[in-house]
Design a protein around this motif. Structure first.
Motif, mmCIF file in Angstrom:
data_model
loop_
_atom_site.group_PDB
_atom_site.id
_atom_site.type_symbol
_atom_site.label_atom_id
_atom_site.label_comp_id
_atom_site.label_asym_id
_atom_site.label_seq_id
_atom_site.Cartn_x
_atom_site.Cartn_y
_atom_site.Cartn_z
ATOM 1 N N CYS A 55 24.723 47.317 34.351
ATOM 2 C CA CYS A 55 23.365 47.113 33.862
ATOM 3 C C CYS A 55 23.243 45.715 33.287
ATOM 4 C CB CYS A 55 23.002 48.120 32.768
ATOM 5 S SG CYS A 55 22.920 49.840 33.306
ATOM 6 N N THR A 56 22.143 45.022 33.611
ATOM 7 C CA THR A 56 21.798 43.763 32.967
ATOM 8 C C THR A 56 20.975 44.100 31.728
ATOM 9 O OG1 THR A 56 21.777 42.566 35.060
ATOM 10 C CG2 THR A 56 20.600 41.569 33.215
ATOM 11 N N LEU A 57 21.452 43.669 30.549
ATOM 12 C CA LEU A 57 20.841 44.059 29.281
ATOM 13 C C LEU A 57 20.591 42.835 28.417
ATOM 14 C CD1 LEU A 57 23.170 47.107 28.494
ATOM 15 C CD2 LEU A 57 20.892 47.185 29.517
ATOM 16 N N ASP A 58 19.667 42.967 27.506
ATOM 17 C CA ASP A 58 19.318 41.885 26.579
ATOM 18 C C ASP A 58 19.900 42.235 25.215
ATOM 19 O OD1 ASP A 58 18.190 39.791 25.223
ATOM 20 O OD2 ASP A 58 16.187 40.680 25.113
ATOM 21 N N PHE A 59 21.091 41.720 24.910
ATOM 22 C CA PHE A 59 21.753 42.045 23.651
ATOM 23 C C PHE A 59 21.152 41.232 22.508
ATOM 24 C CE2 PHE A 59 25.308 42.735 26.758
ATOM 25 C CZ PHE A 59 25.360 44.112 26.619
ATOM 26 N N THR A 60 20.949 41.879 21.367
ATOM 27 C CA THR A 60 20.473 41.168 20.185
ATOM 28 C C THR A 60 21.607 40.790 19.261
ATOM 29 O OG1 THR A 60 20.098 43.282 19.054
ATOM 30 C CG2 THR A 60 18.235 42.315 20.225
ATOM 31 N N GLU A 61 22.805 41.381 19.464
ATOM 32 C CA GLU A 61 23.955 41.061 18.634
ATOM 33 C C GLU A 61 24.945 40.245 19.441
ATOM 34 O OE1 GLU A 61 25.806 45.514 19.432
ATOM 35 O OE2 GLU A 61 25.332 44.861 17.405
ATOM 36 N N ASP A 119 11.521 52.482 26.093
ATOM 37 C CA ASP A 119 11.296 51.359 27.000
ATOM 38 C C ASP A 119 12.514 50.446 27.059
ATOM 39 O OD1 ASP A 119 8.803 52.391 27.322
ATOM 40 O OD2 ASP A 119 7.753 50.835 26.188
ATOM 41 N N ARG A 120 13.246 50.366 25.950
ATOM 42 C CA ARG A 120 14.432 49.517 25.868
ATOM 43 C C ARG A 120 15.605 50.294 25.282
ATOM 44 N NH1 ARG A 120 14.496 44.282 25.790
ATOM 45 N NH2 ARG A 120 15.723 44.177 23.878
ATOM 46 N N ALA A 121 15.763 51.517 25.725
ATOM 47 C CA ALA A 121 16.829 52.364 25.182
ATOM 48 C C ALA A 121 17.351 53.298 26.269
ATOM 49 C CB ALA A 121 16.328 53.164 23.988
ATOM 50 N N MET A 122 18.688 53.425 26.326
ATOM 51 C CA MET A 122 19.296 54.230 27.366
ATOM 52 C C MET A 122 20.738 54.549 26.981
ATOM 53 S SD MET A 122 19.799 53.156 31.390
ATOM 54 C CE MET A 122 20.760 51.716 30.874
ATOM 55 N N ALA A 123 21.228 55.676 27.471
ATOM 56 C CA ALA A 123 22.639 56.031 27.335
ATOM 57 C C ALA A 123 23.161 56.416 28.706
ATOM 58 C CB ALA A 123 22.822 57.183 26.351
ATOM 59 N N CYS A 124 24.375 55.957 29.034
ATOM 60 C CA CYS A 124 25.007 56.299 30.306
ATOM 61 C C CYS A 124 26.373 56.903 30.044
ATOM 62 C CB CYS A 124 25.162 55.063 31.196
ATOM 63 S SG CYS A 124 23.599 54.370 31.801
ATOM 64 N N GLN A 130 31.105 56.596 27.536
ATOM 65 C CA GLN A 130 29.666 56.447 27.356
ATOM 66 C C GLN A 130 29.340 55.104 26.750
ATOM 67 O OE1 GLN A 130 27.507 58.589 24.106
ATOM 68 N NE2 GLN A 130 26.389 59.582 25.763
ATOM 69 N N PHE A 131 28.190 54.553 27.124
ATOM 70 C CA PHE A 131 27.649 53.442 26.353
ATOM 71 C C PHE A 131 26.201 53.755 25.999
ATOM 72 C CE2 PHE A 131 25.947 51.815 30.421
ATOM 73 C CZ PHE A 131 24.696 51.305 30.025
ATOM 74 N N THR A 132 25.758 53.224 24.882
ATOM 75 C CA THR A 132 24.372 53.362 24.463
ATOM 76 C C THR A 132 23.785 51.982 24.229
ATOM 77 O OG1 THR A 132 24.998 53.581 22.118
ATOM 78 C CG2 THR A 132 24.735 55.610 23.390
ATOM 79 N N TYR A 133 22.524 51.852 24.584
ATOM 80 C CA TYR A 133 21.785 50.604 24.395
ATOM 81 C C TYR A 133 20.446 50.978 23.787
ATOM 82 C CZ TYR A 133 19.186 46.345 25.480
ATOM 83 O OH TYR A 133 18.421 45.217 25.376
ATOM 84 N N ASP A 134 20.099 50.356 22.674
ATOM 85 C CA ASP A 134 18.872 50.714 21.973
ATOM 86 C C ASP A 134 18.245 49.456 21.394
ATOM 87 O OD1 ASP A 134 16.792 51.809 20.600
ATOM 88 O OD2 ASP A 134 17.985 53.184 19.383
ATOM 89 N N GLY A 135 17.265 48.935 22.114
ATOM 90 C CA GLY A 135 16.521 47.782 21.616
ATOM 91 C C GLY A 135 17.367 46.549 21.403
ATOM 92 N N GLY A 136 18.463 46.424 22.130
ATOM 93 C CA GLY A 136 19.342 45.272 21.988
ATOM 94 C C GLY A 136 20.667 45.582 21.355
ATOM 95 N N ASP A 137 20.766 46.696 20.628
ATOM 96 C CA ASP A 137 22.035 47.106 20.023
ATOM 97 C C ASP A 137 22.873 47.853 21.059
ATOM 98 O OD1 ASP A 137 21.307 46.057 17.556
ATOM 99 O OD2 ASP A 137 20.308 47.907 16.956
#
Length: 255
Positions: A55-61, A119-124, A130-137
């Motif tokens: 996944c291409t993601l926009d990390f905030t950290e 809209d910007r949150a997902m878990a796989c 598992q990874f989780t992505y939530d608004g950049g985190d």
């Protein structure tokens, strides 16, 4: 017959995520989708000769590529069967024709399942990882204790206790926990290193990144010069007990 109290709030059962038809997201061997937030794209390769996924993601950290230490912009299913931050994914389809996975929708293919929760949150999840992505985190689970060769019981100086989980530090290839002083309960030692390495040590506490954990252990990362001179990447201590993750793998006393 009992009657419902109209003033008492009713708790509705939360509906499970709706499974989408994977065929609607498939072109050839690639299953591709976006989240509704801009620039968030994922793919799974279903071909029998490939298990790639990313996944291409926009990390905030400050998430770093685990192979080279560069800033990550994606997460990939790595060769050692876990999700790893990467500079970019190894493939996929980011064209405008790719369908969105909307909140509360689930997609499954090739043993992997992803659920959008916003809209910007997902878990796989795949193979128990598992990874989780939530608004950049971002966060990712890693290997189980069995997979990390955890040694049960106490071990003395020079002994190997197991391998700590490292999800954040790209320059830490080796995570072997070695007893350096005293007799140490290996599960406690490995759990301690897991806790220390689960949070970015950003230097706000001191130069050697000294942190006292809730279990009474104190851990630190030494300066680069000390790390090279003493072969220490991370050290932790409590009372007369100390352990370390060496900067380079030494000979160890196995269990």
């Amino acid at each position: 017959m009992p009657h419902d109290d109209p003033k008492k709030p009713r708790h509705r059962r939360r509906r499970p995520p709706a499974r989408v038809d994977v065929a609607d997201y498939t072109t050839g061997s690639l299953v591709s989708w976006t989240l509704e937030g801009p620039g968030l794209n994922c793919y799974i390769n279903k071909h029998s000769s490939s298990d790639s996924m990313g996944c291409t993601l926009d990390f905030t950290e400050d998430v770093r590529d685990t192979s080279n230490g560069e800033a990550a912009g994606a997460v990939d299913w790595g060769s050692d069967n876990r999700f790893e931050p990467k500079m970019q994914t190894g493939g996929g389809d980011s064209s405008a024709s790719v369908k969105s996975l909307r909140p509360a929708q689930r997609i499954s293919a090739a043993g992997a399942t992803c659920v959008a929760s916003g809209d910007r949150a997902m878990a796989c999840e795949r193979d128990g990882k598992q990874f989780t992505y939530d608004g950049g985190d971002f966060s990712a689970t890693d290997r189980t204790l069995d997979e990390r060769n955890l040694v049960e019981g106490g071990r003395d100086a020079g002994s190997f206790c197991g391998e700590a989980n490292n999800r954040l530090y790209a320059d830490m290839w080796n995570t072997r926990v070695i007893v350096t002083e005293g007799t140490v309960d290996c599960r406690e030692a490995v759990d301690t290193l897991d806790g220390y390495l689960s949070t970015w040590q950003d230097g706000s506490r001191s130069d050697p990144l000294l942190t006292t954990l809730s279990n009474g252990w104190t851990c630190s990362m030494p300066t680069a010069a000390t790390s090279r001179a003493e072969n220490i990447k991370v050290s932790c201590g409590k009372g007369s007990m100390t352990v370390k993750i060496p900067a380079s793998t030494p000979g160890i006393i196995s269990n």
